[in-house]
Scaffold this motif. Structure first.
Motif, PDB file in Angstrom:
ATOM      1  N   LEU A 166       0.797  -1.178   0.003  1.00  0.00           N
ATOM      2  CA  LEU A 166      -0.052   0.136   0.082  1.00  0.00           C
ATOM      3  C   LEU A 166       0.872   1.224   0.180  1.00  0.00           C
ATOM      4  O   LEU A 166       1.748   1.373   0.777  1.00  0.00           O
ATOM      5  CB  LEU A 166      -1.079  -0.095   1.312  1.00  0.00           C
ATOM      6  N   ILE A 167       0.586   2.150  -1.082  1.00  0.00           N
ATOM      7  CA  ILE A 167       1.309   3.503  -0.833  1.00  0.00           C
ATOM      8  C   ILE A 167       0.272   4.545  -0.405  1.00  0.00           C
ATOM      9  O   ILE A 167      -0.675   4.862  -0.982  1.00  0.00           O
ATOM     10  CB  ILE A 167       1.884   3.548  -2.461  1.00  0.00           C
ATOM     11  N   ILE A 168       1.004   5.260   0.706  1.00  0.00           N
ATOM     12  CA  ILE A 168      -0.199   6.369   1.171  1.00  0.00           C
ATOM     13  C   ILE A 168       0.635   7.818   0.811  1.00  0.00           C
ATOM     14  O   ILE A 168       1.984   7.757   1.048  1.00  0.00           O
ATOM     15  CB  ILE A 168       0.004   6.168   2.601  1.00  0.00           C
ATOM     16  N   GLU A 169       0.033   8.621   0.598  1.00  0.00           N
ATOM     17  CA  GLU A 169       0.735   9.917   0.200  1.00  0.00           C
ATOM     18  C   GLU A 169      -0.162  11.432   0.618  1.00  0.00           C
ATOM     19  O   GLU A 169      -1.454  10.932   0.828  1.00  0.00           O
ATOM     20  CB  GLU A 169       1.231   9.961  -1.222  1.00  0.00           C
ATOM     21  N   GLY A 170       0.327  12.156   0.967  1.00  0.00           N
ATOM     22  CA  GLY A 170      -0.490  13.643   1.270  1.00  0.00           C
ATOM     23  C   GLY A 170      -0.653  14.153  -0.342  1.00  0.00           C
ATOM     24  O   GLY A 170       0.419  14.267  -0.902  1.00  0.00           O
ATOM     25  N   ALA A 171      -1.905  14.709  -0.462  1.00  0.00           N
ATOM     26  CA  ALA A 171      -2.446  15.006  -1.804  1.00  0.00           C
ATOM     27  C   ALA A 171      -1.495  16.493  -1.712  1.00  0.00           C
ATOM     28  O   ALA A 171      -1.236  17.094  -3.016  1.00  0.00           O
ATOM     29  CB  ALA A 171      -3.973  15.451  -1.563  1.00  0.00           C
ATOM     30  N   ASN A 172      -1.103  17.323  -0.778  1.00  0.00           N
ATOM     31  CA  ASN A 172      -0.216  18.384  -0.920  1.00  0.00           C
ATOM     32  C   ASN A 172       1.306  18.250  -0.881  1.00  0.00           C
ATOM     33  O   ASN A 172       1.826  19.427  -0.657  1.00  0.00           O
ATOM     34  CB  ASN A 172      -0.877  19.378   0.098  1.00  0.00           C
ATOM     35  N   LEU A 221       3.981  15.114   5.936  1.00  0.00           N
ATOM     36  CA  LEU A 221       3.994  14.667   7.462  1.00  0.00           C
ATOM     37  C   LEU A 221       2.445  14.013   7.431  1.00  0.00           C
ATOM     38  O   LEU A 221       1.764  14.138   8.321  1.00  0.00           O
ATOM     39  CB  LEU A 221       4.105  15.688   8.375  1.00  0.00           C
ATOM     40  N   VAL A 222       2.250  13.235   6.430  1.00  0.00           N
ATOM     41  CA  VAL A 222       0.781  12.859   6.393  1.00  0.00           C
ATOM     42  C   VAL A 222       0.144  12.063   7.418  1.00  0.00           C
ATOM     43  O   VAL A 222      -1.028  12.274   8.054  1.00  0.00           O
ATOM     44  CB  VAL A 222       0.609  11.964   5.086  1.00  0.00           C
ATOM     45  N   GLN A 223       1.087  11.262   8.363  1.00  0.00           N
ATOM     46  CA  GLN A 223       0.602  10.440   9.350  1.00  0.00           C
ATOM     47  C   GLN A 223       0.214  11.416  10.710  1.00  0.00           C
ATOM     48  O   GLN A 223      -0.623  11.100  11.649  1.00  0.00           O
ATOM     49  CB  GLN A 223       1.511   9.535   9.966  1.00  0.00           C
ATOM     50  N   VAL A 224       0.649  12.775  10.572  1.00  0.00           N
ATOM     51  CA  VAL A 224       0.306  13.520  11.762  1.00  0.00           C
ATOM     52  C   VAL A 224      -0.815  14.683  11.091  1.00  0.00           C
ATOM     53  O   VAL A 224      -1.733  15.204  12.011  1.00  0.00           O
ATOM     54  CB  VAL A 224       1.499  14.436  12.193  1.00  0.00           C
TER      55      VAL A 224
END
Length: 301
Positions: free
Chosen positions: A244-250, A280-283
């Motif tokens: 799974l790849i997780i990213e922040g849209a910004n 810092l997507v997880q925060v």
């Protein structure tokens, strides 16, 4: 071990005094250590069930996963460790071994030390690169893989991709110059502003994170000096674990380009984009990240 206990006592005392260095006492300082490759790695764990090992990024430590601990521990065995050289671990040398191969070897040894069989790996940024390296070299240790904006920029080997990489690292010479002139404090702030592409990123950062970055500022020099392994798409494509790849849209285009390439290279991989989140997507949106991780792990027990 005695040194680690002393650090814990000092940190706990600071907590009682309200000092920000310990804003998340439930996850930091870690309360356990593992003997790994001639050093000791501090880690914390909570919950029961299938183990999920969290790998922090550059300038970070177990505190990077403070927002994930309780949610993951409600269904799985949450484990977060601090990489070699990262707080609160003692340095065994001058940092010359700071590189992806060393950290990947340490992570593989750490997983083996748990005596649980294969684990779910979750890695952020530089830690995502480390986790992916273990998935390539030790597939028998990895049940599934979650890459949160993994910094595997060598997969961007096209002319356009190389231009994106060059643009992203344009500030590194000035950061290194600051590091050599005045030390790691200001250079660390410059690094954070650069990665988040915001000249006020450091000032706007959550207190837990700015404290964590300061505590790990000494690692910046070795980190910037470490050359990444030349991993291309075909090499990353050897990863067989569900990914799974997780990213922040910004987030910076640099990370989006890497994520898109990894999605192409790793067969069957999935991607989740978190709105209004940056690197810092997880925060920035812990709830969305936790939901994505838990949903993925549930589908790949």
């Amino acid at each position: 071990m005695l040194k680690l206990i002393r650090k814990f006592v000092v940190a706990y005392a600071l907590c009682l005094l309200g000092v920000s260095a310990c804003r998340s006492p439930a996850i930091y300082p870690p309360d356990k250590t593992a003997a790994v490759n001639g050093t000791r790695l501090a880690y914390t764990e909570s919950g029961r069930g299938a183990p999920v090992v969290f790998v922090h990024g550059a300038l970070s430590d177990t505190r990077a996963w403070a927002g994930q601990k309780d949610a993951i521990a409600s269904q799985f065995r949450f484990i977060a460790y601090s990489m070699r050289y990262h707080s609160p671990n003692d340095w065994q040398d001058d940092g010359s071994m700071y590189n992806i191969p060393t950290h990947a070897s340490d992570l593989a040894a750490f997983v083996k030390s748990l005596n649980t069989g294969p684990v779910h790996l979750v890695g952020h940024s530089f830690g995502g690169h480390v986790a992916a390296q273990v998935a390539m070299e030790h597939p028998e240790l990895v049940k599934s893989l979650v890459l949160e904006e993994a910094s595997i920029f060598t997969v961007l080997d096209s002319p356009g991709g190389k231009a994106v990489v060059e643009a992203f690292f344009r500030s590194v010479p000035s950061i290194k110059a600051e590091l050599n002139t005045d030390g790691s404090a200001k250079a660390t702030e410059m690094m954070i502003d650069s990665v988040l592409e915001d000249p006020q990123a450091w000032e706007k950062a959550p207190p837990l994170w700015s404290t964590m970055w300061r505590d790990n500022a000494k690692t910046l020099g070795p980190f910037l000096s470490a050359a990444p392994p030349p991993i291309d798409c075909s090499r990353v494509g050897t990863i067989k674990a569900p990914t799974l790849i997780i990213e922040g849209a910004n987030s910076a285009r640099f990370f989006h380009e890497i994520d898109s390439k990894l999605l192409q290279c790793i067969a069957g991989s999935e991607r989740v984009s978190v709105p209004k989140a940056d690197h810092l997507v997880q925060v920035r949106d812990a709830e969305a990240v936790n939901e994505a991780i838990l949903g993925f792990l549930t589908r790949h027990p």
